[in-house]
Design a protein around this motif. Structure first.
Motif, PDB file in Angstrom:
ATOM      1  N   HIS B 255       0.856  -1.189   0.000  1.00 42.44           N
ATOM      2  CA  HIS B 255       0.000   0.000   0.000  1.00 42.44           C
ATOM      3  C   HIS B 255       0.896   1.245   0.000  1.00 42.44           C
ATOM      4  CE1 HIS B 255      -3.690   2.250   1.088  1.00 42.44           C
ATOM      5  NE2 HIS B 255      -2.916   2.969   1.876  1.00 42.44           N
ATOM      6  N   PRO B 256       1.000   1.963  -1.119  1.00 43.30           N
ATOM      7  CA  PRO B 256       1.927   3.098  -1.200  1.00 43.30           C
ATOM      8  C   PRO B 256       1.695   4.128  -0.080  1.00 43.30           C
ATOM      9  CG  PRO B 256       1.122   2.552  -3.371  1.00 43.30           C
ATOM     10  CD  PRO B 256       0.328   1.732  -2.401  1.00 43.30           C
ATOM     11  N   THR B 257       2.734   4.341   0.712  1.00 38.17           N
ATOM     12  CA  THR B 257       2.631   5.209   1.866  1.00 38.17           C
ATOM     13  C   THR B 257       3.818   6.166   1.901  1.00 38.17           C
ATOM     14  OG1 THR B 257       1.469   3.446   3.059  1.00 38.17           O
ATOM     15  CG2 THR B 257       2.419   5.208   4.400  1.00 38.17           C
ATOM     16  N   ARG B 258       3.548   7.445   2.132  1.00 35.93           N
ATOM     17  CA  ARG B 258       4.598   8.476   2.181  1.00 35.93           C
ATOM     18  C   ARG B 258       5.503   8.397   0.955  1.00 35.93           C
ATOM     19  NH1 ARG B 258       5.933  11.137   7.608  1.00 35.93           N
ATOM     20  NH2 ARG B 258       3.941  10.970   8.629  1.00 35.93           N
ATOM     21  N   ASN B 259       4.929   8.755  -0.156  1.00 31.75           N
ATOM     22  CA  ASN B 259       5.624   8.731  -1.447  1.00 31.75           C
ATOM     23  C   ASN B 259       6.341   7.409  -1.707  1.00 31.75           C
ATOM     24  OD1 ASN B 259       6.228   9.837  -3.951  1.00 31.75           O
ATOM     25  ND2 ASN B 259       8.237  10.569  -3.265  1.00 31.75           N
ATOM     26  N   PHE B 260       5.586   6.345  -1.639  1.00 29.10           N
ATOM     27  CA  PHE B 260       6.111   5.026  -2.017  1.00 29.10           C
ATOM     28  C   PHE B 260       7.364   4.635  -1.227  1.00 29.10           C
ATOM     29  CE2 PHE B 260       3.335   6.132  -5.480  1.00 29.10           C
ATOM     30  CZ  PHE B 260       2.832   4.935  -5.947  1.00 29.10           C
ATOM     31  N   ASN B 318      -0.364   8.075   0.942  1.00 21.43           N
ATOM     32  CA  ASN B 318       0.874   8.471   0.276  1.00 21.43           C
ATOM     33  C   ASN B 318       1.289   9.900   0.649  1.00 21.43           C
ATOM     34  OD1 ASN B 318       2.855   7.298  -1.403  1.00 21.43           O
ATOM     35  ND2 ASN B 318       2.250   8.648  -3.087  1.00 21.43           N
ATOM     36  N   CYS B 319       0.327  10.699   1.112  1.00 20.39           N
ATOM     37  CA  CYS B 319       0.620  12.053   1.586  1.00 20.39           C
ATOM     38  C   CYS B 319       0.713  12.072   3.120  1.00 20.39           C
ATOM     39  CB  CYS B 319      -0.461  13.035   1.130  1.00 20.39           C
ATOM     40  SG  CYS B 319      -0.496  13.306  -0.643  1.00 20.39           S
ATOM     41  N   GLU B 356      11.145  16.487   3.136  1.00 19.59           N
ATOM     42  CA  GLU B 356      11.721  15.571   4.116  1.00 19.59           C
ATOM     43  C   GLU B 356      13.191  15.265   3.794  1.00 19.59           C
ATOM     44  OE1 GLU B 356       9.059  13.427   6.307  1.00 19.59           O
ATOM     45  OE2 GLU B 356       9.940  11.461   5.849  1.00 19.59           O
ATOM     46  N   MET B 357      13.489  15.168   2.489  1.00 21.77           N
ATOM     47  CA  MET B 357      14.858  14.856   2.058  1.00 21.77           C
ATOM     48  C   MET B 357      15.746  16.107   2.028  1.00 21.77           C
ATOM     49  SD  MET B 357      15.166  11.696   1.420  1.00 21.77           S
ATOM     50  CE  MET B 357      14.013  10.390   1.627  1.00 21.77           C
ATOM     51  N   GLY B 358      15.163  17.248   2.354  1.00 21.23           N
ATOM     52  CA  GLY B 358      15.941  18.481   2.357  1.00 21.23           C
ATOM     53  C   GLY B 358      16.253  19.019   0.971  1.00 21.23           C
ATOM     54  N   LEU B 359      15.461  18.625  -0.033  1.00 18.51           N
ATOM     55  CA  LEU B 359      15.737  19.092  -1.404  1.00 18.51           C
ATOM     56  C   LEU B 359      15.083  20.433  -1.719  1.00 18.51           C
ATOM     57  CD1 LEU B 359      15.358  15.801  -3.465  1.00 18.51           C
ATOM     58  CD2 LEU B 359      17.454  17.073  -2.990  1.00 18.51           C
ATOM     59  N   HIS B 360      13.846  20.579  -1.275  1.00 18.00           N
ATOM     60  CA  HIS B 360      13.137  21.832  -1.514  1.00 18.00           C
ATOM     61  C   HIS B 360      11.932  21.901  -0.588  1.00 18.00           C
ATOM     62  CE1 HIS B 360      12.365  25.413  -3.969  1.00 18.00           C
ATOM     63  NE2 HIS B 360      11.100  25.176  -3.705  1.00 18.00           N
ATOM     64  N   ASP B 361      11.627  23.099  -0.128  1.00 18.90           N
ATOM     65  CA  ASP B 361      10.480  23.258   0.770  1.00 18.90           C
ATOM     66  C   ASP B 361       9.357  24.001   0.056  1.00 18.90           C
ATOM     67  OD1 ASP B 361       8.667  23.634   2.741  1.00 18.90           O
ATOM     68  OD2 ASP B 361      10.038  24.608   4.167  1.00 18.90           O
ATOM     69  N   PHE B 362       8.304  23.281  -0.274  1.00 17.58           N
ATOM     70  CA  PHE B 362       7.131  23.903  -0.906  1.00 17.58           C
ATOM     71  C   PHE B 362       6.089  24.281   0.153  1.00 17.58           C
ATOM     72  CE2 PHE B 362       8.847  21.166  -4.276  1.00 17.58           C
ATOM     73  CZ  PHE B 362       8.863  22.035  -5.354  1.00 17.58           C
ATOM     74  N   GLY B 363       6.464  24.168   1.412  1.00 18.95           N
ATOM     75  CA  GLY B 363       5.477  24.408   2.468  1.00 18.95           C
ATOM     76  C   GLY B 363       4.538  23.222   2.630  1.00 18.95           C
ATOM     77  N   LEU B 364       4.929  22.086   2.046  1.00 17.38           N
ATOM     78  CA  LEU B 364       4.080  20.891   2.131  1.00 17.38           C
ATOM     79  C   LEU B 364       4.824  19.825   2.905  1.00 17.38           C
ATOM     80  CD1 LEU B 364       3.078  20.909  -1.630  1.00 17.38           C
ATOM     81  CD2 LEU B 364       1.432  21.114   0.249  1.00 17.38           C
ATOM     82  N   GLU B 365       4.174  19.297   3.939  1.00 16.79           N
ATOM     83  CA  GLU B 365       4.828  18.194   4.655  1.00 16.79           C
ATOM     84  C   GLU B 365       3.834  17.082   4.936  1.00 16.79           C
ATOM     85  OE1 GLU B 365       6.415  19.705   8.259  1.00 16.79           O
ATOM     86  OE2 GLU B 365       4.550  20.667   8.845  1.00 16.79           O
ATOM     87  N   PHE B 366       4.360  15.853   5.029  1.00 11.92           N
ATOM     88  CA  PHE B 366       3.500  14.691   5.232  1.00 11.92           C
ATOM     89  C   PHE B 366       2.534  14.929   6.391  1.00 11.92           C
ATOM     90  CE2 PHE B 366       7.093  12.372   3.107  1.00 11.92           C
ATOM     91  CZ  PHE B 366       6.357  11.948   2.005  1.00 11.92           C
ATOM     92  N   GLY B 367       1.265  14.753   6.126  1.00 13.37           N
ATOM     93  CA  GLY B 367       0.261  14.853   7.174  1.00 13.37           C
ATOM     94  C   GLY B 367      -0.246  16.270   7.440  1.00 13.37           C
ATOM     95  N   GLY B 368       0.408  17.270   6.868  1.00 21.93           N
ATOM     96  CA  GLY B 368      -0.023  18.659   7.099  1.00 21.93           C
ATOM     97  C   GLY B 368      -1.269  18.977   6.291  1.00 21.93           C
ATOM     98  N   LYS B 369      -2.375  19.315   6.996  1.00 21.14           N
ATOM     99  CA  LYS B 369      -3.668  19.419   6.301  1.00 21.14           C
ATOM    100  C   LYS B 369      -3.849  20.690   5.485  1.00 21.14           C
ATOM    101  CE  LYS B 369      -6.026  16.882   9.908  1.00 21.14           C
ATOM    102  NZ  LYS B 369      -6.893  16.998  11.065  1.00 21.14           N
TER     103      LYS B 369
END
Ligand code: SF4
Ligand code: SF4
Lengths: 173, 584
Positions: B255-260, B318-319, B356-369
C-alpha cells in the motif's frame, strides 16, 4: 385488494435499470426516455428520485380525456385505450406529476399500466427502491406524502424534475 | 441496425462544422466499440508526428457495443487520443451515464478535431447538434459549469461533461468531470479539451436501442447477472466499494505510503472501509449497474461521491494524510477544479518527500492538512509558484529540481496505488501499458506467486488482451469475473449472429498490438517500458514486504519473457507474423 407501486428515494442509486426494463417490456427496445417511469438524477447531491404514476383514485388525466379513452380498473390500474385515444393530448398537462406523455411514433398518449399487475421495473431494482405492495398502512401513507408535491405548470419533464427536487429537499439533501 | 446507433458525429471546431457519417461497419467485427473502435479511428486519423495539444489531434469518443442496454455494467464511455502527459496513444474512460446518453441521441461515437476561435461547448439534443459560445463559463469550476450546461440545454435529464480551470490551463493531468463526480481522470483529457477551447458537452438522447431478440437478450443478461455478476467475486463492490482495498493492500503490504517509501500505513483504519462506511449517506450507481459501488459520503457538511481507493491511498496514505474529512475535501476540490486525484496526490506526496529529504520546501509536509488542501486550487489555476511547479507532475518536478529519484511514474504517468515491489507482475503491467503506469490493463495483484516471473508474464499478457475486449464493450472493471464467453453470448443475442469467445479474444490481442504499433511510430521504444529509480533502486520498508525489491534485472528478465510471449522482437516490435495473424 389493490396493489400499488411505491418508491423509496433514499435507496435509489440512479442506475435506471428500472427504466431500461420498462422500455424493453413496452417498446421492445432500450429507451429510458420512453419508459413509463423515470429517474430524476441529482448526482451532485448524490440523490435520485423515481417518478412513477400514482394510479390516482380520482385521476386528473381520466377526467381531462374527452374521449373516455382512460379508465381505472377494479385493480386500481389507470389505463389508456390506444384504439380510442385520438392523440389530442389533453391528458398530458392534466397530470400534476408529468406521468402522461405523447408517444413520438404513434402520436397517442401513453402511461404506466403496472404491466397489468407484474411490474418489470420492480423486478429489476436491486436496491429495494421500488416495491409493489398493498395500498394500505405505511404504503398508503408514504404515497400520500409524495403525492403532496404537485405541479400544475410546465412540460412533463419539468414537472418530474420539480417533484424530484421537492422530495430531495425534504430529505435534507 | 441492432445494438449500434449506426452513426458517428464529427465536429471540427476550427471550421465550426458538424457532420455525421455512417459507422464504419467493416471495422466492427474486428474492433467492436469502445477502446478498440476508438483506437482504430484514432490510428487512421492521427499523425504520430504531431503533438497531443496540436489542434489537428483528434479526440475519439466511443460508446461500448453493449452500452444503453440491460447488459450490466456496460455504460462506461471511452475516449482515445494522445496524452499531453505521456505523449502516447491514450485511452481514458468515464462512468456515470453520459456514454449511453450519446447512443440514445443516435450516435455510437463522436470525433472532435480542431480548435475553436474562442471558448465553446457542444450541445447535442438528439439530431439537433450545435456549437455554442462558452465565454461566460470560462474560468468556472466543473460543478457550476455542468449546472449551466444543463440549464442551457433546457432538459433537466441531459447529461454533461466539462473541464475546470485546470483543463483550460492545459495542465497535463487535468481531468474532464461528468455528472459531478465521475471523470475521464487520467492522462490529461481535460487539457485536450482546453487545447480545443472546448469547455464541455451536453447531451440529451431520447432514442431507443434495438436488439435482434429481446427475450433472448434479457434472459442471457439476467442469467449472467444472477450466476456470474451478483456473486461473492463481485459483491464487495456493492457492500463496500473500493475503500475495501485500503484494508486489503495494507494486509498485503504493498500500500503506497509516504511517497512510495512504506508498504503499509499503520493508521489505515482511519481511512479504511469501516471509516468510509460510517461517513456514507447514500449509494450511487452508474447507468445500468446493479452493483452500485459509489459511496456518497459526507463529513462536516462536505460531501463527495467517493473517495475511491486510489484517492484514499494517493491523496491519503501516500501524503501521510489519515484524516478522512480532509481527503473528502481534497477529493471534492480536485473534482471541481478539474485535476486527476491520482497524479495530484502523487505529486503532492513527492513535494512532501522533497522537503523531508531536504531538497526543496514547498510548504508541504507529510500529514499537514491546510497546505495540502490549499495547493490543489493553486495547481489548477497556476496561481502560485508552487502551484506552477506541482502542475508539472512528478516527472517535470523531478527534472526541474533534480529530484527524479523521488518521482514515481512510468512514461510520465504516476503510479496507481499498488507497489510493484510487493508484486512484480504489477511492475510489468505498469512498464508495458500503452498509456504509462496503469492498473486497468493487467491486474495480477492477487497472484499466489507475486515474484514468479514466468507465471506473472502469462497473467499480464492475458489480462491485457482481455481488457482490450472488455474496454471495447466498456464493461466496468468491477465485474471482475466477466469473461469473453459471457460477452460473446450477449453480443450473439443482441446481434442475431453467432459471435464466438475466440474472435473476441483475438480482437483483444489485436487492440493491444494496434496501440503498441502507434506508440512505436510515435517514437517510443523498448527503453520506455520501464519503472522509476525509486522502485528499481530502493527497497520497500515495513510490513510483510519489508526489504522487498524489484531491480532492473527483475524488470529486464520479465520484459524479455513478455516480448517473447507476445511474439514481439527483442526491441518490443510486433513481428510480421504476429501482425499478419492479427490482420494489422
Ligand atoms: S391524448 Fe388520448 S388519452 Fe389523452 S386526453 Fe386525448 S384522447 Fe384522451
Ligand atoms: S432500478 Fe431501483 S435503484 Fe435503479 S434507478 Fe430504478 S428505482 Fe432507482
Amino acid at each position: 385488494m389493490t396493489m400499488t407501486l411505491i418508491t423509496n428515494p433514499d435507496l435509489c442509486t440512479g442506475c435506471n435499470r428500472c427504466a431500461y426494463a420498462c422500455s424493453a417490456r413496452h417498446e421492445n427496445m432500450f429507451a429510458p426516455a420512453l419508459a413509463r417511469l423515470s429517474i430524476n438524477n441529482y448526482p451532485l447531491q448524490g440523490y435520485s428520485v423515481p417518478s412513477v404514476c400514482f394510479q390516482c383514485k380520482r385521476p386528473d388525466c381520466l377526467t381531462a380525456c374527452p374521449e373516455q379513452a382512460i379508465t381505472r380498473g377494479l385493480d386500481g390500474i389507470v389505463t389508456i385505450d390506444a384504439d380510442i385515444c385520438t392523440g389530442c393530448g389533453k391528458c398530458i398537462p392534466a397530470c400534476s406529476w408529468g406521468m402522461v406523455s405523447k408517444h413520438p411514433t404513434t402520436g397517442k398518449a401513453f402511461k404506466c399500466d403496472l404491466c397489468g399487475g407484474d411490474p418489470a421495473c420492480v423486478a429489476e431494482c436491486h436496491f429495494n427502491a421500488l416495491t409493489f405492495a398493498e395500498w394500505e398502512g405505511d404504503t398508503a401513507k408514504n404515497k400520500a406524502k409524495q403525492m403532496k408535491f404537485r405541479n400544475e405548470y410546465g412540460s412533463p419533464e419539468l414537472k418530474r424534475d420539480a417533484f424530484g427536487k421537492s422530495i430531495m429537499n425534504e430529505a435534507g439533501r | 441496425m441492432y445494438l449500434y446507433a449506426g452513426k458517428i458525429l464529427r465536429v471540427d471546431l476550427s471550421a465550426g462544422t458538424i457532420t455525421d457519417e455512417p459507422l464504419n461497419r467493416d471495422w466492427l467485427r474486428q474492433f467492436w466499440g469502445g477502446w478498440g473502435l476508438a483506437a482504430k479511428y484514432f490510428t487512421e486519423l492521427a499523425n504520430p508526428a504531431v503533438d497531443a495539444l496540436d489542434a489537428s489531434t483528434p479526440m475519439i469518443f466511443m460508446t461500448g457495443a453493449l452500452a444503453g442496454t440491460l447488459a450490466p455494467l456496460s455504460g462506461r464511455f471511452c475516449m482515445v487520443s494522445r496524452s499531453p502527459q505521456t505523449g502516447t496513444i491514450f485511452e481514458s474512460n468515464v462512468g456515470g451515464s453520459i456514454g449511453p446518453e450519446l447512443k440514445h441521441a443516435g450516435y455510437d461515437g463522436m470525433i472532435i478535431t480542431g480548435r475553436a476561435a474562442g471558448p465553446v461547448f457542444i450541445s447535442i439534443n438528439d439530431a439537433d447538434v450545435s456549437i455554442e459560445d462558452a465565454g461566460y463559463l470560462w474560468g468556472k469550476p466543473i460543478f457550476e459549469t455542468e449546472k449551466a450546461l444543463k440549464a442551457a440545454s433546457g432538459c433537466p435529464a441531459a447529461k454533461s461533461m466539462a473541464i475546470g480551470p485546470a483543463g483550460e490551463n492545459l495542465i497535463p493531468f487535468a481531468c474532464v468531470g461528468s455528472e459531478a463526480y465521475r471523470q475521464f481522470g487520467r492522462g490529461g483529457v481535460g487539457a485536450l479539451f482546453g487545447s480545443k477551447n472546448l469547455k464541455g458537452v451536453v447531451i440529451r438522447g431520447t432514442g431507443g436501442i434495438r436488439v435482434a431478440d429481446m427475450e433472448k437478450f434479457l434472459s442471457v443478461a439476467r442469467t449472467a447477472s444472477a450466476e456470474n455478476l451478483m456473486t461473492e467475486a463481485n459483491l464487495w463492490a456493492k457492500t463496500d466499494g473500493t475503500p475495501l482495498i485500503v484494508n486489503v493492500t495494507n494486509e498485503m503490504g504493498l500500500h503506497p505510503t509516504r511517497n512510495f517509501t512504506y508498504g503499509v500505513n499503520e493508521d489505515f483504519g482511519a481511512i479504511g472501509t469501516e471509516s468510509v462506511k460510517k461517513a456514507t449517506i447514500s449509494q450511487r450507481a452508474c447507468i445500468s449497474c446493479p452493483l452500485g459501488c459509489g459511496k456518497f459520503t459526507s463529513v462536516d457538511g462536505v460531501a463527495v461521491e467517493g473517495p475511491e481507493y486510489e484517492t484514499l491511498c494517493l491523496g491519503g496514505s501516500n501524503c501521510g494524510m489519515n484524516d478522512l474529512g480532509s481527503i473528502i475535501k481534497f477529493n471534492r476540490t480536485c473534482d471541481d477544479w478539474g485535476v486527476d486525484t491520482i497524479t495530484t496526490g502523487a505529486t503532492i506526496a513527492m513535494a512532501m518527500d522533497m522537503k523531508e529529504m531536504g531538497l526543496h520546501d514547498f510548504g508541504l509536509e507529510f500529514g499537514g492538512k491546510a497546505e495540502y488542501l490549499s495547493v490543489v486550487e493553486e495547481i489548477a489555476t497556476l496561481s502560485t509558484d508552487r502551484g506552477r511547479d506541482l502542475a508539472l507532475g512528478t516527472r517535470g518536478l523531478g527534472e526541474k529540481y533534480n529530484a527524479g529519484h523521488l518521482a514515481v511514474n512510468s512514461k510520465g504517468l504516476e503510479f496507481p496505488a499498488y507497489d510493484p515491489r510487493g508484486n512484480h507482475g504489477m511492475g510489468l503491467a505498469y512498464a508495458t501499458s500503452e498509456r504509462g503506469a496503469c492498473h486497468l490493463r493487467a491486474f495480477p495483484l492477487f497472484s499466489e506467486t507475486p515474484f514468479d516471473h514466468e507465471a506473472l508474464v502469462a497473467e499480464v499478457v492475458s489480462g491485457q488482451n482481455f481488457n482490450g475486449i472488455k474496454w471495447s464493450m466498456c464493461i466496468c472493471d468491477f465485474w471482475g469475473s466477466v469473461n469473453s464467453t459471457i460477452l460473446a453470448d450477449l453480443l450473439s443475442a443482441a446481434l442475431g449472429e453467432t459471435v464466438t469467445s475466440e474472435e473476441l479474444d483475438l480482437a483483444g490481442e489485436r487492440i493491444w498490438n494496434l496501440a503498441r504499433l502507434f506508440n512505436l511510430k510515435a517514437g517510443f521504444t523498448a527503453k520506455d517500458d520501464t519503472l522509476p529509480d525509486k522502485i528499481l533502486k530502493t527497497a520497500l520498508k515495513k510490513g510483510p514486504n519489508d526489504g522487498s525489491t524489484m531491480t532492473s534485472a527483475d524488470l529486464a528478465d520479465m520484459k524479455q519473457r513478455y516480448y517473447t510471449s507476445r511474439e514481439w522482437d527483442s526491441n518490443g516490435v510486433p513481428t510480421q507474423a504476429k501482425r499478419a495473424a492479427l490482420s494489422l
